[in-house]
Enzyme design. Structure first.
Site, mmCIF file in Angstrom:
data_model
loop_
_atom_site.group_PDB
_atom_site.id
_atom_site.type_symbol
_atom_site.label_atom_id
_atom_site.label_comp_id
_atom_site.label_asym_id
_atom_site.label_seq_id
_atom_site.Cartn_x
_atom_site.Cartn_y
_atom_site.Cartn_z
ATOM 1 N N LYS A 38 -13.848 -11.106 21.261
ATOM 2 C CA LYS A 38 -14.100 -9.703 21.637
ATOM 3 C C LYS A 38 -13.608 -8.768 20.524
ATOM 4 O O LYS A 38 -14.286 -7.820 20.163
ATOM 5 C CB LYS A 38 -13.360 -9.335 22.950
ATOM 6 C CG LYS A 38 -13.746 -10.153 24.149
ATOM 7 C CD LYS A 38 -13.041 -9.663 25.411
ATOM 8 C CE LYS A 38 -11.548 -9.868 25.410
ATOM 9 N NZ LYS A 38 -11.099 -11.283 25.438
ATOM 10 N N ARG A 65 -9.622 -5.614 32.897
ATOM 11 C CA ARG A 65 -9.299 -7.031 32.907
ATOM 12 C C ARG A 65 -9.122 -7.545 34.331
ATOM 13 O O ARG A 65 -8.740 -8.678 34.544
ATOM 14 C CB ARG A 65 -8.018 -7.254 32.129
ATOM 15 C CG ARG A 65 -8.185 -8.258 31.006
ATOM 16 C CD ARG A 65 -6.992 -8.170 30.106
ATOM 17 N NE ARG A 65 -6.882 -9.269 29.223
ATOM 18 C CZ ARG A 65 -6.880 -9.160 27.894
ATOM 19 N NH1 ARG A 65 -7.079 -7.999 27.316
ATOM 20 N NH2 ARG A 65 -6.680 -10.209 27.154
ATOM 21 N N ARG A 112 -5.094 -18.795 14.997
ATOM 22 C CA ARG A 112 -5.310 -17.396 14.608
ATOM 23 C C ARG A 112 -4.127 -16.828 13.818
ATOM 24 O O ARG A 112 -2.974 -17.030 14.178
ATOM 25 C CB ARG A 112 -5.527 -16.597 15.891
ATOM 26 C CG ARG A 112 -5.975 -15.193 15.693
ATOM 27 C CD ARG A 112 -6.682 -14.714 16.897
ATOM 28 N NE ARG A 112 -5.793 -14.427 18.015
ATOM 29 C CZ ARG A 112 -6.169 -13.773 19.095
ATOM 30 N NH1 ARG A 112 -7.434 -13.363 19.210
ATOM 31 N NH2 ARG A 112 -5.331 -13.539 20.064
ATOM 32 N N ARG A 162 0.536 -14.340 16.371
ATOM 33 C CA ARG A 162 0.972 -13.551 17.527
ATOM 34 C C ARG A 162 1.880 -14.384 18.425
ATOM 35 O O ARG A 162 1.615 -15.558 18.627
ATOM 36 C CB ARG A 162 -0.262 -13.082 18.320
ATOM 37 C CG ARG A 162 -0.756 -11.716 17.894
ATOM 38 C CD ARG A 162 -2.071 -11.364 18.511
ATOM 39 N NE ARG A 162 -2.141 -11.524 19.960
ATOM 40 C CZ ARG A 162 -3.192 -11.177 20.706
ATOM 41 N NH1 ARG A 162 -4.255 -10.648 20.124
ATOM 42 N NH2 ARG A 162 -3.181 -11.351 22.003
ATOM 43 N N ARG A 206 -2.286 -17.473 29.586
ATOM 44 C CA ARG A 206 -3.312 -16.423 29.451
ATOM 45 C C ARG A 206 -4.652 -16.912 30.002
ATOM 46 O O ARG A 206 -5.393 -16.150 30.627
ATOM 47 C CB ARG A 206 -3.456 -16.006 27.983
ATOM 48 C CG ARG A 206 -2.255 -15.188 27.512
ATOM 49 C CD ARG A 206 -2.173 -15.119 26.003
ATOM 50 N NE ARG A 206 -3.272 -14.398 25.407
ATOM 51 C CZ ARG A 206 -3.646 -14.549 24.132
ATOM 52 N NH1 ARG A 206 -3.025 -15.397 23.355
ATOM 53 N NH2 ARG A 206 -4.639 -13.831 23.650
HETATM 54 P P1 AMP Z 1 -5.428 -9.185 23.855
HETATM 55 O O1 AMP Z 1 -5.046 -8.656 22.518
HETATM 56 O O2 AMP Z 1 -6.665 -8.569 24.396
HETATM 57 O O3 AMP Z 1 -5.466 -10.695 23.876
HETATM 58 O O4 AMP Z 1 -4.252 -8.750 24.874
HETATM 59 C C1 AMP Z 1 -2.924 -9.183 24.665
HETATM 60 C C2 AMP Z 1 -2.092 -8.949 25.904
HETATM 61 O O5 AMP Z 1 -2.041 -7.548 26.216
HETATM 62 C C3 AMP Z 1 -2.607 -9.597 27.183
HETATM 63 O O6 AMP Z 1 -2.229 -10.967 27.284
HETATM 64 C C4 AMP Z 1 -1.920 -8.741 28.247
HETATM 65 O O7 AMP Z 1 -0.548 -9.050 28.358
HETATM 66 C C5 AMP Z 1 -2.029 -7.355 27.620
HETATM 67 N N1 AMP Z 1 -3.279 -6.664 28.024
HETATM 68 C C6 AMP Z 1 -4.353 -6.404 27.238
HETATM 69 N N2 AMP Z 1 -5.308 -5.753 27.933
HETATM 70 C C7 AMP Z 1 -4.837 -5.603 29.187
HETATM 71 C C8 AMP Z 1 -5.354 -5.036 30.390
HETATM 72 N N3 AMP Z 1 -6.573 -4.475 30.455
HETATM 73 N N4 AMP Z 1 -4.577 -5.070 31.509
HETATM 74 C C9 AMP Z 1 -3.344 -5.614 31.478
HETATM 75 N N5 AMP Z 1 -2.792 -6.181 30.388
HETATM 76 C C10 AMP Z 1 -3.532 -6.184 29.244
#
Ligand code: AMP
Length: 211
Positions: free
Chosen positions: A13, A87, A126, A159, A170
């Site tokens: 994404k 999400r 990554r 990360r 996750r």
């Molecule tokens: P990402 O970079 O999209 O993989 O997001 C990393 C982390 O941020 C996720 O594992 C969640 O802990 C948090 N996060 C990202 N987007 C959301 C969301 N829409 N709602 C809640 N937590 C989020």
């Protein structure tokens, strides 16, 4: 044009979203990046979010909804691409209410999917540049010089939540809380599916056709 990209962690994404948003002149709103910036800056929201993020859990809805509304409103005019928000179904409902309030709508909701072993391989390898945020992969797109960003020479890091134990959590959270968004969106206007299991360029070409 306003877009929503959703799908499991590691499906691409962020990478694909950034590319298409910059090509189309849209604002790329990546919820994960917004949260990581808040953690780095030590804001109240960042302090609340950190523990959830490190554990691979979702940050509470009230925190993320408040953060994204400001960004959406600031981006009105050029169109926006939401990546990683919503999400879960309550966030999707909050988004619909928020857009309605501001007289906005989503033109396309794109569900990206790939087989789980594919997602695991992508996430485990990554690497991200600490300075410019550009992404690499140890195997699929390694940097020219180990540990250094090709674009800006910044330091590359993994990360915290791309560790194998957190990734498993996750993916579990995705299946449990995010996958039900498919039912929520699939009968709405503008919904489409994108097979994101292939090479980056192939997926991007398919994404462009949908947009
Ligand atoms: P990402 O970079 O999209 O993989 O997001 C990393 C982390 O941020 C996720 O594992 C969640 O802990 C948090 N996060 C990202 N987007 C959301 C969301 N829409 N709602 C809640 N937590 C989020």
């Amino acid at each position: 044009m306003n877009l929503v990209l959703f799908g499991p962690p590691g499906v691409g994404k962020g990478t694909q979203g950034e590319k298409i948003a910059s090509e189309k002149g849209m604002v790329h709103l990546a919820m994960g990046d917004i949260l990581r910036a808040a953690v780095r800056d030590g804001t109240d929201a960042g302090i609340k979010a950190k523990g959830f993020m490190d554990a691979g859990k979702l940050v509470p809805d009230d925190v993320v909804v408040a953060m994204i509304e400001d960004k959406i409103v600031a981006g009105v005019g050029s169109g926006f691409l939401l990546d990683g928000f919503p999400r879960n179904v309550p966030q999707a409902e909050a988004l619909a209410a928020m857009l309605n309030k501001h007289g906005l709508k989503i033109d396309r909701t794109i569900f990206m999917d790939a087989p789980e072993d594919n997602l695991l391989k992508r996430l485990c390898g990554r690497l991200i540049c600490r300075a410019c945020g550009f992404g690499f992969h140890r195997q699929y797109s390694p940097p020219l010089k180990s540990g250094c960003c090709d674009r800006c020479d910044g330091e590359l890091y993994q990360r915290e939540d791309d560790r194998e134990d957190v990734i498993a959590n996750r993916l579990h959270v995705y299946r449990d809380q995010t996958a039900p968004l498919l039912d929520y969106y699939q009968h709405q206007e503008g919904f489409c599916k994108l097979d994101a299991g292939g090479e980056m360029d192939v997926v991007y070409a398919a994404l462009k056709k949908l947009v």
